[in-house]
Design an enzyme around this catalytic site. Structure first.
Site, PDB file in Angstrom:
ATOM      1  N   LYS A  23     -16.601  -7.201   8.125  1.00  0.00           N
ATOM      2  CA  LYS A  23     -17.390  -7.075   9.352  1.00  0.00           C
ATOM      3  C   LYS A  23     -16.525  -7.139  10.601  1.00  0.00           C
ATOM      4  CE  LYS A  23     -21.898  -8.401   7.651  1.00  0.00           C
ATOM      5  NZ  LYS A  23     -21.648  -9.047   6.346  1.00  0.00           N
ATOM      6  N   HIS A  32       0.841  -1.212   0.000  1.00  0.00           N
ATOM      7  CA  HIS A  32       0.000   0.000   0.000  1.00  0.00           C
ATOM      8  C   HIS A  32       0.872   1.257   0.000  1.00  0.00           C
ATOM      9  CE1 HIS A  32      -3.095  -2.599   2.369  1.00  0.00           C
ATOM     10  NE2 HIS A  32      -3.522  -2.517   1.131  1.00  0.00           N
ATOM     11  N   SER A  67      -2.921  -7.839   3.020  1.00  0.00           N
ATOM     12  CA  SER A  67      -3.288  -7.602   4.426  1.00  0.00           C
ATOM     13  C   SER A  67      -3.744  -8.900   5.087  1.00  0.00           C
ATOM     14  CB  SER A  67      -4.416  -6.560   4.510  1.00  0.00           C
ATOM     15  OG  SER A  67      -3.961  -5.306   4.083  1.00  0.00           O
ATOM     16  N   ARG A  84      -1.733  -6.654  -8.392  1.00  0.00           N
ATOM     17  CA  ARG A  84      -0.685  -7.640  -8.117  1.00  0.00           C
ATOM     18  C   ARG A  84      -0.707  -8.799  -9.099  1.00  0.00           C
ATOM     19  NH1 ARG A  84      -2.618  -8.016  -2.045  1.00  0.00           N
ATOM     20  NH2 ARG A  84      -4.448  -7.531  -3.283  1.00  0.00           N
TER      21      ARG A  84
HETATM   22  P1  ADP Z   1      -9.479  -4.304  -0.512  1.00  0.00           P
HETATM   23  O1  ADP Z   1     -10.016  -3.266   0.410  1.00  0.00           O
HETATM   24  O2  ADP Z   1      -9.930  -4.162  -1.939  1.00  0.00           O
HETATM   25  O3  ADP Z   1      -9.526  -5.696  -0.017  1.00  0.00           O
HETATM   26  P2  ADP Z   1      -6.859  -3.518   0.293  1.00  0.00           P
HETATM   27  O4  ADP Z   1      -7.333  -2.559   1.259  1.00  0.00           O
HETATM   28  O5  ADP Z   1      -6.015  -4.623   0.791  1.00  0.00           O
HETATM   29  O6  ADP Z   1      -7.948  -4.051  -0.666  1.00  0.00           O
HETATM   30  O7  ADP Z   1      -6.041  -2.765  -0.812  1.00  0.00           O
HETATM   31  C1  ADP Z   1      -6.473  -1.598  -1.429  1.00  0.00           C
HETATM   32  C2  ADP Z   1      -5.780  -1.471  -2.753  1.00  0.00           C
HETATM   33  O8  ADP Z   1      -4.392  -1.696  -2.590  1.00  0.00           O
HETATM   34  C3  ADP Z   1      -6.238  -2.453  -3.831  1.00  0.00           C
HETATM   35  O9  ADP Z   1      -6.180  -1.784  -5.068  1.00  0.00           O
HETATM   36  C4  ADP Z   1      -5.199  -3.530  -3.795  1.00  0.00           C
HETATM   37  O10 ADP Z   1      -5.061  -4.161  -5.054  1.00  0.00           O
HETATM   38  C5  ADP Z   1      -3.978  -2.709  -3.480  1.00  0.00           C
HETATM   39  N1  ADP Z   1      -2.956  -3.523  -2.855  1.00  0.00           N
HETATM   40  C6  ADP Z   1      -3.063  -4.370  -1.839  1.00  0.00           C
HETATM   41  N2  ADP Z   1      -1.885  -4.973  -1.550  1.00  0.00           N
HETATM   42  C7  ADP Z   1      -0.999  -4.475  -2.462  1.00  0.00           C
HETATM   43  C8  ADP Z   1       0.390  -4.714  -2.738  1.00  0.00           C
HETATM   44  N3  ADP Z   1       1.094  -5.605  -2.057  1.00  0.00           N
HETATM   45  N4  ADP Z   1       0.949  -4.002  -3.738  1.00  0.00           N
HETATM   46  C9  ADP Z   1       0.225  -3.134  -4.462  1.00  0.00           C
HETATM   47  N5  ADP Z   1      -1.078  -2.881  -4.268  1.00  0.00           N
HETATM   48  C10 ADP Z   1      -1.688  -3.544  -3.287  1.00  0.00           C
END
Ligand code: ADP
Length: 160
Positions: free
Chosen positions: A41, A17, A129, A90
């Site tokens: 949730k 992120h 995550s 990814r």
């Molecule tokens: P979501 O809320 O859609 O489950 P996340 O909060 O984990 O996703 O991630 C938000 C954004 O960050 C998404 O666009 C996801 O693809 C991107 N993202 C998550 N992990 C990575 C990573 N390791 N590298 C690049 N982008 C990521």
């Protein structure tokens, strides 16, 4: 001025992120990070905790702000003059899911909100995550996955 938004759960914030945030902040005039509190949730961190973590992680980025968000992204974007949504990619499974969201946002916003995808750097491709939570839950080392201060906060959640 191009205002962009990076929506996500950030539960917890990872180095993947952070990389997307830094690159998007360099690319656009203003970047709003929208922390979703309607996706999961049972999050590990409350939405207030996640907002605080992101504020701390982006304190030196002057064109970045962090908000808690609950609702339709297109509505928030319209009210705040935001026309770009930033998402990280990814893998091909990310792509299928992200393409669907991007097209929904395009239709719902009547083409006012477009999506820009940033390809994950190879060194972050394995980071998610949910993976971080699973590793931490079993006492594994998450040093290579999250910023140092987040590592401590994650471990604290699993101390019984
Ligand atoms: P979501 O809320 O859609 O489950 P996340 O909060 O984990 O996703 O991630 C938000 C954004 O960050 C998404 O666009 C996801 O693809 C991107 N993202 C998550 N992990 C990575 C990573 N390791 N590298 C690049 N982008 C990521």
């Amino acid at each position: 001025m191009i205002n962009a938004i990076y929506p996500g759960s950030f539960d917890p914030l990872t180095l993947g992120h952070m990389d997307i945030i830094k690159r998007a902040a360099n690319m656009f005039d203003n970047l709003t990070i929208a922390v979703l509190d309607n996706m999961e949730k049972m999050p590990l961190f409350s939405v207030e905790e996640r907002v605080k973590i992101l504020e701390k992680a982006t304190i030196d980025m002057k064109n970045v702000r962090v908000i808690a968000f609950n609702g339709l992204l297109v509505d928030y974007a319209k009210e705040n003059d935001i026309h770009v949504s930033v998402r990280g990619l990814r893998s091909d499974t990310d792509f299928e899911y992200e393409l669907m969201i991007a097209q929904n946002n395009n239709v719902l916003s009547e083409e006012a909100l477009d999506t820009v995808f940033l390809a994950t750097k190879p060194e972050y491709i394995f980071i998610s995550s949910s993976g971080v939570k699973e590793i931490a839950h079993f006492g594994g080392d998450i040093t290579k996955y999250v910023p140092p201060f987040v590592k401590e906060l994650v471990y604290n959640k699993y101390v019984k």
